[in-house]
Design a protein around this motif. Structure first.
Motif, PDB file in Angstrom:
ATOM      1  N   UNK A 168       0.828  -1.205   0.000  1.00  0.00           N
ATOM      2  CA  UNK A 168       0.000   0.000   0.000  1.00  0.00           C
ATOM      3  C   UNK A 168       0.865   1.261   0.000  1.00  0.00           C
ATOM      4  N   UNK A 169       1.945   1.238   0.774  1.00  0.00           N
ATOM      5  CA  UNK A 169       2.843   2.390   0.828  1.00  0.00           C
ATOM      6  C   UNK A 169       3.553   2.598  -0.507  1.00  0.00           C
ATOM      7  N   UNK A 170       3.976   1.508  -1.131  1.00  0.00           N
ATOM      8  CA  UNK A 170       4.631   1.628  -2.440  1.00  0.00           C
ATOM      9  C   UNK A 170       3.701   2.321  -3.438  1.00  0.00           C
ATOM     10  N   UNK A 171       2.454   1.895  -3.468  1.00  0.00           N
ATOM     11  CA  UNK A 171       1.499   2.499  -4.401  1.00  0.00           C
ATOM     12  C   UNK A 171       1.310   3.982  -4.109  1.00  0.00           C
ATOM     13  N   UNK A 172       1.234   4.297  -2.837  1.00  0.00           N
ATOM     14  CA  UNK A 172       1.043   5.691  -2.449  1.00  0.00           C
ATOM     15  C   UNK A 172       2.239   6.548  -2.865  1.00  0.00           C
ATOM     16  N   UNK A 173       3.457   6.050  -2.603  1.00  0.00           N
ATOM     17  CA  UNK A 173       4.652   6.830  -2.936  1.00  0.00           C
ATOM     18  C   UNK A 173       4.820   6.978  -4.459  1.00  0.00           C
ATOM     19  N   UNK A 174       4.512   5.927  -5.201  1.00  0.00           N
ATOM     20  CA  UNK A 174       4.606   6.006  -6.660  1.00  0.00           C
ATOM     21  C   UNK A 174       3.606   7.025  -7.204  1.00  0.00           C
ATOM     22  N   UNK A 175       2.420   7.041  -6.634  1.00  0.00           N
ATOM     23  CA  UNK A 175       1.415   8.023  -7.045  1.00  0.00           C
ATOM     24  C   UNK A 175       1.898   9.446  -6.814  1.00  0.00           C
ATOM     25  N   UNK A 176       2.517   9.686  -5.649  1.00  0.00           N
ATOM     26  CA  UNK A 176       3.065  11.014  -5.354  1.00  0.00           C
ATOM     27  C   UNK A 176       4.134  11.404  -6.377  1.00  0.00           C
ATOM     28  N   UNK A 177       4.970  10.446  -6.760  1.00  0.00           N
ATOM     29  CA  UNK A 177       6.032  10.731  -7.727  1.00  0.00           C
ATOM     30  C   UNK A 177       5.464  11.059  -9.099  1.00  0.00           C
ATOM     31  N   UNK A 178       4.399  10.370  -9.507  1.00  0.00           N
ATOM     32  CA  UNK A 178       3.796  10.623 -10.812  1.00  0.00           C
ATOM     33  C   UNK A 178       3.066  11.958 -10.832  1.00  0.00           C
ATOM     34  N   UNK A 179       2.541  12.358  -9.691  1.00  0.00           N
ATOM     35  CA  UNK A 179       1.785  13.607  -9.623  1.00  0.00           C
ATOM     36  C   UNK A 179       2.682  14.835  -9.673  1.00  0.00           C
ATOM     37  N   UNK A 180       3.891  14.726  -9.084  1.00  0.00           N
ATOM     38  CA  UNK A 180       4.775  15.889  -9.005  1.00  0.00           C
ATOM     39  C   UNK A 180       6.225  15.410  -8.954  1.00  0.00           C
ATOM     40  N   UNK A 181       7.015  15.704  -9.980  1.00  0.00           N
ATOM     41  CA  UNK A 181       8.421  15.260  -9.996  1.00  0.00           C
ATOM     42  C   UNK A 181       9.232  15.747  -8.797  1.00  0.00           C
ATOM     43  N   UNK A 182       8.798  16.840  -8.157  1.00  0.00           N
ATOM     44  CA  UNK A 182       9.520  17.343  -6.989  1.00  0.00           C
ATOM     45  C   UNK A 182       9.430  16.374  -5.807  1.00  0.00           C
ATOM     46  N   UNK A 183       8.500  15.443  -5.886  1.00  0.00           N
ATOM     47  CA  UNK A 183       8.334  14.453  -4.810  1.00  0.00           C
ATOM     48  C   UNK A 183       9.257  13.246  -4.955  1.00  0.00           C
ATOM     49  N   UNK A 184       9.931  13.152  -6.094  1.00  0.00           N
ATOM     50  CA  UNK A 184      10.662  11.915  -6.406  1.00  0.00           C
ATOM     51  C   UNK A 184      11.740  11.597  -5.379  1.00  0.00           C
ATOM     52  N   UNK A 185      12.583  12.559  -5.027  1.00  0.00           N
ATOM     53  CA  UNK A 185      13.685  12.281  -4.096  1.00  0.00           C
ATOM     54  C   UNK A 185      13.172  11.752  -2.764  1.00  0.00           C
ATOM     55  N   UNK A 186      12.224  12.466  -2.174  1.00  0.00           N
ATOM     56  CA  UNK A 186      11.698  12.050  -0.872  1.00  0.00           C
ATOM     57  C   UNK A 186      11.004  10.693  -0.965  1.00  0.00           C
ATOM     58  N   UNK A 187      10.201  10.516  -2.013  1.00  0.00           N
ATOM     59  CA  UNK A 187       9.436   9.263  -2.128  1.00  0.00           C
ATOM     60  C   UNK A 187      10.335   8.063  -2.379  1.00  0.00           C
ATOM     61  N   UNK A 188      11.439   8.255  -3.092  1.00  0.00           N
ATOM     62  CA  UNK A 188      12.383   7.150  -3.272  1.00  0.00           C
ATOM     63  C   UNK A 188      12.964   6.722  -1.925  1.00  0.00           C
ATOM     64  N   UNK A 189      13.338   7.702  -1.105  1.00  0.00           N
ATOM     65  CA  UNK A 189      13.851   7.380   0.227  1.00  0.00           C
ATOM     66  C   UNK A 189      12.779   6.674   1.060  1.00  0.00           C
ATOM     67  N   UNK A 190      11.564   7.166   1.006  1.00  0.00           N
ATOM     68  CA  UNK A 190      10.479   6.553   1.772  1.00  0.00           C
ATOM     69  C   UNK A 190      10.212   5.120   1.301  1.00  0.00           C
ATOM     70  N   UNK A 191      10.344   4.907  -0.014  1.00  0.00           N
ATOM     71  CA  UNK A 191      10.130   3.558  -0.553  1.00  0.00           C
ATOM     72  C   UNK A 191      11.187   2.587  -0.039  1.00  0.00           C
ATOM     73  N   UNK A 192      12.448   3.030  -0.029  1.00  0.00           N
ATOM     74  CA  UNK A 192      13.514   2.183   0.503  1.00  0.00           C
ATOM     75  C   UNK A 192      13.284   1.885   1.981  1.00  0.00           C
ATOM     76  N   UNK A 193      12.831   2.870   2.722  1.00  0.00           N
ATOM     77  CA  UNK A 193      12.582   2.680   4.152  1.00  0.00           C
ATOM     78  C   UNK A 193      11.462   1.671   4.369  1.00  0.00           C
ATOM     79  N   UNK A 194      10.380   1.807   3.604  1.00  0.00           N
ATOM     80  CA  UNK A 194       9.261   0.859   3.735  1.00  0.00           C
ATOM     81  C   UNK A 194       9.737  -0.570   3.465  1.00  0.00           C
TER      82      UNK A 194
END
Length: 237
Positions: A168-194
């Motif tokens: 569920x977290x992976x889907x959420x973070x990927x959605x954030x990345x697709x919505x706004x490229x500025x989210x990519x760095x943070x969401x990649x880190x969050x994905x690794x943490x999850x």
């Protein structure tokens, strides 16, 4: 007292000392996971440094347990169930040390995330995931201390919930990345943490399986796993 009785008594005393060291180590790891998740949620770099520095104590405890196990094997030469007990403790210590490494890795990402685009709710969601794994760890250690098969089996069953949460977290973070490229760095880190937290759940589950094996002499049946993130397909709307 016969020589055999004396040897058995000495072995039991040595093994009990190792068990106590493992429980202390487990408590340190439990605290590290909790503090790392809190540091992440609150973007607290001082707390993150505390987790990173505390990992040395966890490593030292594993090293001490390894030395005690080697000494016990050399001096007591355990057989059958006693040998299983010693080897299982050494494997569990290795799993705990790896969990400490994952907690440290989480803490190391706090400084980057503190200066990255804020993803609303991400820190709190990962903290909930870590709390679930932390409770599994606490219950696994209790099961080990009490030789409680039912509790160990309950821990094993809960791992699927961690898998579902990770997906569920992976889907959420990927959605954030697709919505706004500025989210990519943070969401990649969050994905690794999850994924790291999910791996902690796997390690706890493996230790719970050792508890069952020690108590019954039988390996638990293959556990149910949630859908793997490796096959996840997320399409843009």
């Amino acid at each position: 007292m016969s020589q055999r009785t004396h040897i058995v008594s000495a072995f039991d005393e040595d093994l009990e000392t190792i068990h106590e060291a493992l429980l202390v180590m487990g408590g340190r790891v439990e605290e590290a996971v909790s503090l790392a998740a809190r540091a992440l949620d609150e973007r607290d770099e001082d707390l993150a440094r505390q987790v990173i520095e505390g990992d040395r104590a966890i490593d030292a405890l594993e090293e001490d347990i390894d030395h005690q196990v080697v000494r016990l094997l050399a001096l007591r030469q355990p057989q059958a169930r006693d040998l299983r007990a010693v080897i299982a403790v050494m494997k569990m210590a290795a799993d705990l040390e790896r969990m400490g490494d994952y907690a440290k890795n989480m803490a190391k990402r706090v400084s980057v995330l503190a200066s990255s685009q804020k993803i609303e709710g991400a820190g709190a969601a990962l903290r909930r995931q870590a709390r679930l794994v932390g409770q599994m760890l606490k219950d696994m250690l209790d099961a080990f201390a009490r030789n409680d098969v039912a509790l160990a089996e309950d821990v094993i069953a809960r791992d699927v919930e961690v898998d579902h949460m990770t997906n569920a977290l992976f889907r959420e973070f990927i959605t954030h990345m697709m919505e706004d490229p500025r989210n990519i760095t943070a969401c990649l880190h969050y994905t690794f943490i999850a994924k790291n937290i999910e791996r902690m759940g796997d390690l706890v589950t493996g230790s719970a399986e050792h508890v069952v094996f020690l108590a019954t002499g039988q390996r638990p049946a293959d556990r149910t796993k949630g859908a793997s993130t490796a096959t996840m397909d997320v399409k843009p709307e």
